[in-house]
Design an enzyme around this catalytic site. Structure first.
Site, PDB file in Angstrom:
ATOM      1  N   SER A  44       4.557 -10.800  10.179  1.00  0.00           N
ATOM      2  CA  SER A  44       4.761 -11.411   8.867  1.00  0.00           C
ATOM      3  C   SER A  44       5.244 -12.836   9.087  1.00  0.00           C
ATOM      4  O   SER A  44       5.740 -13.176  10.177  1.00  0.00           O
ATOM      5  CB  SER A  44       5.827 -10.628   8.088  1.00  0.00           C
ATOM      6  OG  SER A  44       6.239 -11.300   6.913  1.00  0.00           O
ATOM      7  N   TYR A  98      13.612  -5.508   7.691  1.00  0.00           N
ATOM      8  CA  TYR A  98      12.256  -6.057   7.724  1.00  0.00           C
ATOM      9  C   TYR A  98      12.186  -7.240   8.684  1.00  0.00           C
ATOM     10  O   TYR A  98      11.313  -7.300   9.561  1.00  0.00           O
ATOM     11  CB  TYR A  98      11.835  -6.485   6.323  1.00  0.00           C
ATOM     12  CG  TYR A  98      10.394  -6.928   6.220  1.00  0.00           C
ATOM     13  CD1 TYR A  98       9.363  -5.988   6.215  1.00  0.00           C
ATOM     14  CD2 TYR A  98      10.068  -8.280   6.122  1.00  0.00           C
ATOM     15  CE1 TYR A  98       8.035  -6.394   6.117  1.00  0.00           C
ATOM     16  CE2 TYR A  98       8.746  -8.690   6.023  1.00  0.00           C
ATOM     17  CZ  TYR A  98       7.735  -7.743   6.020  1.00  0.00           C
ATOM     18  OH  TYR A  98       6.423  -8.149   5.933  1.00  0.00           O
TER      19      TYR A  98
END
Length: 267
Positions: free
Chosen positions: A135, A148
């Site tokens: 990401s 995350y």
């Protein structure tokens, strides 16, 4: 390229990748824990596709996925290691189950897929490419999303390590790191605790306003694969200047900036 395996294929980026691969005439092996949604995606593709319900946390289930893929098609050209989750909260108040779930899916799931597929890809002695989904958040930290951020940073490290390892073996298998920016999906839909509800509302709003659809995003990924890119960053405007700022911050030994979660901007 004729056969692709995609984890996290029941929705979001994974489903978009599946639809675009189908439009290119590729045969597909789709995996996700959500059996109903996975079957719906597979049934609506204009290509030969098998849906294999898989919890990537379960090494035996991922081994079964690999066996199904090779039994069905005999070879694999693209492996999208894409399953992931996002949880929010204060890092010290997120419960151990939520922390472990993020680690088990976002890191453990990637490792399980590698352990099940990479030896077979190497043994086939033919070109193939593994695409690990990290990401923009694997380069840029965010408050309130520590599980995350931590796990996506780990995927950057794991994938870079794979480059050297595959090269040391003189393997024909190559690897790429996919770093999405905002993409419209359900990944931010998990319930946010009271302390971070406002932050997540802002993040969802930014994602809805500025995010690409999965079907807009997927062709950019495949174009990068066609070029042989290692760094697949379909939205460089989201990453590049912020990564330069972060690098400068570290080199200049400046502390991280705070974050104004009422506007979504650092300060």
């Amino acid at each position: 390229m004729t056969v692709a395996v995609i984890t996290g294929a029941a929705s979001g980026i994974g489903a978009g990748l599946a639809r675009h691969a189908a439009s290119l005439g590729m045969k597909l092996v789709l995996a996700d824990w959500d059996e109903g949604a996975l079957k719906e995606v597979a049934d609506n593709l204009s290509t030969e596709a098998i849906a294999v319900p898989t919890d990537v946390r379960d090494e035996a289930a991922v081994q079964a996925l690999a066996l199904s893929a090779y039994d069905q098609f005999g070879e694999i050209d693209l492996l999208f290691n894409n399953a992931g989750v996002l949880s929010s909260g204060l890092s010290w108040e997120i419960d151990s189950t939520t922390w472990q779930r993020s680690v088990d899916i976002n890191i453990g799931g990637v490792v399980n897929v590698m352990r099940s597929f990479v030896p077979r890809l190497i043994a086939a002695d033919r070109p193939a490419r593994i695409i690990n989904t990290s990401s923009v958040g694997g380069f840029l930290t965010s408050p309130f999303m520590a599980p995350y951020s931590a796990t996506k940073f780990a995927i950057v490290a794991i994938t870079e390590a794979m480059v050297g390892e595959l090269a040391a073996l003189d393997s024909k298998v190559q690897v790429s790191l996919l770093a999405p920016g905002p993409v419209k999906s359900a990944i931010m839909d998990e319930h946010a605790p009271a302390q971070t509800a406002k932050f997540m509302t802002v993040m969802r709003g930014m994602n809805d306003e500025h995010g690409m659809t999965p079907d807009e995003f997927a062709p950019l990924v495949f174009a990068a694969i066609e070029r042989g890119d290692y760094w697949i960053v379909p939205q460089p405007e989201i990453l590049d200047s912020a990564l330069q700022d972060r690098t400068d911050m570290i080199l200049e030994r400046r502390p991280p900036s705070s974050f104004d979660f009422t506007s979504g901007d650092g300060e």
